[in-house]
Write an enzyme that holds these catalytic residues in place. Structure first.
Site, mmCIF file in Angstrom:
data_model
loop_
_atom_site.group_PDB
_atom_site.id
_atom_site.type_symbol
_atom_site.label_atom_id
_atom_site.label_comp_id
_atom_site.label_asym_id
_atom_site.label_seq_id
_atom_site.Cartn_x
_atom_site.Cartn_y
_atom_site.Cartn_z
ATOM 1 N N GLY A 199 57.944 -25.893 -11.287
ATOM 2 C CA GLY A 199 58.487 -26.920 -12.194
ATOM 3 C C GLY A 199 59.243 -26.399 -13.399
ATOM 4 O O GLY A 199 60.481 -26.405 -13.437
ATOM 5 N N GLY A 200 58.498 -25.945 -14.399
ATOM 6 C CA GLY A 200 59.100 -25.571 -15.672
ATOM 7 C C GLY A 200 60.064 -24.395 -15.609
ATOM 8 O O GLY A 200 60.864 -24.189 -16.514
ATOM 9 N N HIS A 227 58.888 -30.684 -28.426
ATOM 10 C CA HIS A 227 57.904 -30.721 -27.342
ATOM 11 C C HIS A 227 56.865 -31.790 -27.691
ATOM 12 O O HIS A 227 55.737 -31.464 -28.041
ATOM 13 C CB HIS A 227 57.264 -29.335 -27.245
ATOM 14 N N SER A 251 47.511 -29.273 -23.648
ATOM 15 C CA SER A 251 46.591 -29.613 -24.740
ATOM 16 C C SER A 251 46.568 -31.100 -25.099
ATOM 17 O O SER A 251 46.185 -31.465 -26.209
ATOM 18 C CB SER A 251 46.922 -28.795 -25.980
HETATM 19 P P1 GTP Z 1 51.623 -30.051 -20.560
HETATM 20 O O1 GTP Z 1 52.132 -31.077 -19.623
HETATM 21 O O2 GTP Z 1 51.319 -28.749 -19.931
HETATM 22 O O3 GTP Z 1 52.516 -29.862 -21.750
HETATM 23 O O4 GTP Z 1 50.173 -30.564 -21.073
HETATM 24 P P2 GTP Z 1 49.822 -31.821 -21.967
HETATM 25 O O5 GTP Z 1 49.963 -31.453 -23.402
HETATM 26 O O6 GTP Z 1 50.541 -33.012 -21.498
HETATM 27 O O7 GTP Z 1 48.257 -31.973 -21.700
HETATM 28 P P3 GTP Z 1 47.468 -33.012 -20.780
HETATM 29 O O8 GTP Z 1 47.397 -34.359 -21.413
HETATM 30 O O9 GTP Z 1 47.976 -32.941 -19.402
HETATM 31 O O10 GTP Z 1 46.031 -32.347 -20.844
HETATM 32 C C1 GTP Z 1 45.830 -31.013 -20.448
HETATM 33 C C2 GTP Z 1 44.377 -30.783 -20.167
HETATM 34 O O11 GTP Z 1 43.609 -31.071 -21.336
HETATM 35 C C3 GTP Z 1 43.831 -31.662 -19.068
HETATM 36 O O12 GTP Z 1 42.954 -30.909 -18.283
HETATM 37 C C4 GTP Z 1 43.108 -32.745 -19.808
HETATM 38 O O13 GTP Z 1 42.045 -33.255 -19.072
HETATM 39 C C5 GTP Z 1 42.623 -32.030 -21.061
HETATM 40 N N1 GTP Z 1 42.527 -32.966 -22.190
HETATM 41 C C6 GTP Z 1 43.456 -33.841 -22.627
HETATM 42 N N2 GTP Z 1 43.007 -34.566 -23.660
HETATM 43 C C7 GTP Z 1 41.745 -34.129 -23.909
HETATM 44 C C8 GTP Z 1 40.738 -34.475 -24.860
HETATM 45 O O14 GTP Z 1 40.899 -35.351 -25.709
HETATM 46 N N3 GTP Z 1 39.564 -33.783 -24.795
HETATM 47 C C9 GTP Z 1 39.343 -32.807 -23.870
HETATM 48 N N4 GTP Z 1 38.185 -32.176 -23.881
HETATM 49 N N5 GTP Z 1 40.265 -32.453 -22.945
HETATM 50 C C10 GTP Z 1 41.444 -33.102 -22.966
HETATM 51 C C1 SPV Z 2 54.406 -27.085 -20.150
HETATM 52 O O1 SPV Z 2 54.091 -25.970 -19.745
HETATM 53 O O2 SPV Z 2 54.505 -27.365 -21.358
HETATM 54 C C2 SPV Z 2 54.674 -28.161 -19.176
HETATM 55 C C3 SPV Z 2 54.874 -27.793 -17.816
HETATM 56 O O3 SPV Z 2 54.797 -29.329 -19.526
HETATM 57 S S1 SPV Z 2 56.476 -27.258 -17.529
HETATM 58 O O4 SPV Z 2 57.353 -28.407 -17.392
HETATM 59 O O5 SPV Z 2 56.393 -26.513 -16.309
HETATM 60 O O6 SPV Z 2 56.922 -26.447 -18.635
#
Ligand code: GTP
Ligand code: SPV
Ligand code: MN
Length: 584
Positions: A199-200, A227, A251
């Site tokens: 993907g990224g 971001h 995160s």
């Molecule tokens: P990218 O798409 O990689 O940028 O990630 P993101 O910032 O969109 O994070 P996402 O919401 O997909 O969450 C990433 C991970 O953190 C997942 O495994 C979630 O289950 C976990 N997570 C998200 N929110 C919380 C929270 O409030 N508490 C905990 N413990 N875990 C969380």
């Molecule tokens: C990240 O790594 O912040 C993502 C996944 O959201 S990617 O689009 O692969 O960078």
């Protein structure tokens, strides 16, 4: 395809001379086209069609095992002056990069189809949107780009000969990790990526265009490419507030953008504008305006379930492409957290039957779903609005097992920018590196800012200065752990309580305590009705450990020192004020 502008054709001709594909396809972005490409992939056993009764028009793709996350070491920015990319980016000279890449791309598409993907980042007809053209030999990238962007005929029509456009060239190559590169030439709006299909790294419209190149463009033209997720919060009276939040990769952006408020807040609505990238502008009237340049979600599947993100579960039941998840006997996708028990006979993300003895996970921790935003029930109607949405709150945050409180608020916008610039977080599975080590990740952009981050901080300062209505800035950390290593805060939907506190701060409805690092909530100002959590735990979550923060400042000082005298004076002033408050 009719009516292709000569400048686009000229570039395609150049690229074809080097890559020498056997077939060229201009993608129109139609459903029929996507179905046909998927069917061909299924036939070649590159893609698995999922059970259509429960997952209609859904597929599973397995990336090669060493190609499942962003590869930061091989993500390069090439500019005339090395100083322009700064110490957080990998630089290579333009000449060296081009000669290396020309060799790698020489005849690389021999025997393959070259797909041409015209796409727009941003709503159709928006003055904030940008056009790009990705050329790729990866049918996976075609399907992904079709879901995540406005791709095809309509996009192509918006381009007029001579208009600026972003050029992206990608090839799967032979997936050789030794020769895997994701290369950016911001001075000529050019992207080249090779030997990867993740993907990224491979979908060039996303991080490479919409963040790394766009951030450079944004600095030049007075806006910000961030971001960030954007969500819309509607209170019981129908009043809407928009929040943009930069949380580091893996995160919680997607989860926070899609949050379902706890029962006691059932009169509140949270709707999603975007979950990963925001382009922020200073509107004529001096308000911060945000658009989501994307048109779909590339969300982490692992750990997504009814408890964490119930809203997305319906959406990913149709027209969704899964990568690196497990597969059940019934041909449905599975990952940890989807259901409470591991299905019998599940096949893991590498395609192997799961042995009883193995302790590895069924789904990769960075397994993903690509799903259209348009079919997400809790989308904001504004996601497609060419004028964008007005942002009132900015959030920064990441994963920190200790030190960083659950939430705190900046004393003023300059302090808020320092909070973002000081951000240090634990790394996650979204990057091909060791998980869990703490590193500097200012504004969640360390891997995505296409230029010198000291200049980026200065640009943030200038941008904020120019806003008549300045969004308030907050910092969050959902990931504090206790001595046993358990999360102290329940997170997910309960995070809404913190969002609500922020909204109440806008109207001075709730009190806060002034601490050296910023305002933290008074315990009684948090609405914790219906939540089983000890006061003592909340107090710990909000505690400001002065000596720990002085250590943190040292780390920031070391980080800032890498930029020489380039860090803006506004940040140093805030830094010294913070230091003084911590020492008093
Ligand atoms: P990218 O798409 O990689 O940028 O990630 P993101 O910032 O969109 O994070 P996402 O919401 O997909 O969450 C990433 C991970 O953190 C997942 O495994 C979630 O289950 C976990 N997570 C998200 N929110 C919380 C929270 O409030 N508490 C905990 N413990 N875990 C969380
Ligand atoms: C990240 O790594 O912040 C993502 C996944 O959201 S990617 O689009 O692969 O960078
Ligand atoms: Mn995400």
């Amino acid at each position: 395809m009719a009516m292709v502008a000569p400048d686009l054709l000229a570039w395609i001709t150049d690229v074809s001379k080097v890559t020498r594909p056997s077939r060229v396809v201009w993608c129109d972005g139609s459903k029929t086209e996507a179905k046909q490409i998927a069917a061909e992939m299924v036939k070649r056993q590159e893609l698995i069609k999922l059970n259509k009764r429960v997952y209609k028009n859904c597929y599973l793709f397995r990336n090669r095992q060493d190609d499942v996350a962003r590869l930061e070491d091989r993500t390069l920015i090439c500019t005339k002056n090395k100083d322009d990319v700064g110490p957080t980016n990998n630089w290579m000279s333009i000449d060296q990069a081009k000669s290396m890449l020309n060799e790698l791309f020489d005849g690389i598409m021999n025997g393959r189809t070259m797909y041409i993907l015209p796409y727009i980042m941003g709503p159709l007809g928006s003055k904030y949107s940008e056009f790009g053209l990705e050329v790729t030999d990866s049918p996976l990238v075609v399907l992904t780009t079709g879901i995540l962007t406005r791709m095809g005929k309509t996009a192509l029509k918006t381009h007029k000969n001579g208009d600026k456009f972003v050029r992206g060239l990608h090839s799967i190559g032979n997936l050789d990790k030794q020769n895997r590169y994701i290369v950016h030439f911001p001075e000529e709006d050019l992207l080249m990526s090779v030997n990867t299909n993740y993907g990224g790294n491979a979908s060039l419209s996303k991080k490479p265009h919409a963040l790394r190149l766009a951030s450079v463009q944004a600095r030049r033209n007075g806006w910000l490419a961030e971001h960030m997720f954007i969500s819309e919060i509607e209170d019981p009276n129908g009043k809407r507030v928009y929040i943009a939040g930069a949380l580091s990769s893996g995160s919680g952006k997607t989860n926070l953008a899609m949050i379902k408020p706890p029962k006691i807040f059932k009169e509140w609505k949270v709707r999603t504008v975007g979950d990963d990238i925001a382009w922020l502008h200073n509107h004529e009237e001096g308000r911060m305006i945000g658009i989501n340049p994307e048109n779909g979600f590339f969300g982490v599947a692992y750990n997504t379930g009814i408890e964490s993100n119930p809203n997305i579960l319906n959406c990913i039941r149709s027209n969704t492409l899964f990568t690196n998840v497990g597969l059940t006997k019934e041909k449905t996708p599975w990952w940890e957290g989807l259901t409470s028990t591991v299905p019998k006979d599940v096949v893991d993300w590498t395609g192997k039957a799961r042995l009883k003895t193995t302790c590895a996970t069924v789904a990769n921790r960075n397994s993903r779903y690509s799903t259209p935003l348009s079919q997400y029930k809790m989308k904001s109607v504004e996601y497609d609005n060419p004028d964008g949405v007005p942002i009132s709150i900015i959030i920064f945050g990441g994963r920190r097992a200790d030190l960083v409180p659950l939430v705190y608020e900046a004393y003023g916008w300059e302090h808020g920018i320092l909070m973002g610039a000081m951000m240090r977080v634990e790394t996650t599975a979204a990057i091909d590196t060791k998980m869990g080590s703490v590193r500097a990740d200012p504004m969640a952009m360390v891997a995505f800012c296409g230029y010198n981050m000291a200049d980026y901080f200065k640009h943030w300062v200038d941008f904020y200065k120019g806003l008549k209505q300045k969004p308030r800035i907050f910092f969050v950390n959902w990931f504090r752990k206790d001595e046993k290593g358990n999360y102290m805060w329940p997170g997910f939907s309960e995070n809404f309580r913190i969002i609500k506190w922020m909204i109440d701060r806008l109207t001075n409805k709730v009190d806060a305590i002034a601490t050296p690092i910023g305002y933290v909530p008074k315990l009684e100002s948090l609405d914790l009705r219906g939540l089983k959590i000890k006061n003592k735990t909340i107090e710990r979550l909000l505690y400001v450990n002065k000596s720990g923060w002085l250590e943190e400042l040292k780390a920031t000082n070391e980080f800032f020192a890498k930029f020489g005298d380039r860090i803006p004076k506004e940040l140093w002033e805030e830094y010294h004020k913070l230091e003084k408050r911590l020492k008093d």
